[in-house]
Design a protein around this motif. Sequence first.
Motif: not given
Lengths: 149, 149
Positions: B22, B24-26, B28, B37-38, B54, B60, B64
């Motif tokens: 999550k 990483r997704e944020l 990106l 962050y990856q 992040y 999130t 979430w």
Amino acid sequence: MTIDAQIPVKLYYEDVQIGDTIPKLIKSPISHLQLVRYAGASGDFNPLHTDPKIGELVGIGGIIGHGMLIMGFVGQMLSDYVGPTALRKFDVRFKGMTRLDDIITCTGTITEKYEVDGEARIAGRVHAADQNDEVKVAGRFVAALSRRT
Amino acid sequence: MFDKSKIGQSFPPFTLEVERGKIRELALAIGDDNPIYQSKENAQAAGYPDVPLYPTSPTTFAFWGNKNMVDQLASLGINLMRVLHGEEEYEYLAPIYPGDILTGAMRLVDAKSRHTQGGSMDILNLEIDYTNQHDTLVLKARQVVVVRE
């Protein structure tokens, strides 16, 4: 997975002076796809941000960007500047709605240097504005930095 | 119009696991390609124990982590189609990394109604305190939401 982007250089307390400006961050134009992707990443599925019909219905004229996406842009600038684990406080006010194709530029200035709880800290003001210099987000941050010694 | 008797109300706590994917997704979705962050490997190569949070990851946690948040806001009489985000604030009190189990407790701290020529609006102040699996208070999140009547 690796990405070839550079890891930013570490910032030390001694490197920062009151009045310094933070390297500005200019983002790509906000696209509908980015808002859909941000909705999924953040979990904020309010259709105001993804469904143009809803925006018309409630009288705000089409899609508006997530305020938190713009705070995220400012967060990116701060993460690049102080490093990802240095932030102690980060707060913003949302001053205006963002629209598709807006180009957001994040800026910031250092306002304080001080020590508290044995930590060397800096504080500053941050802004995000669009291509017409209309401010979207205004905020503040506090970060803890290492000393060189 | 907002029901003032709800001021001070606490909502049932929610629990979430901090997830690397999550973060990483944020990053990106925001358009931040900083490699730390990856992946855990990239983060460790840069000297971090794991992928760092992040700056805006707490959003999130709220969306979430608390699957009842939309219902909880609706229970205050809020029409989500008329909500604008006013302010967002984070205090990062202790390190948070993937695998941490956080418990969040949301509280309606204050609420005001404001009447202007353009109509009336309700302004709500919400706070979420997050403690980790060691009962350490690690994060405070504050939010101001504005509801246009």
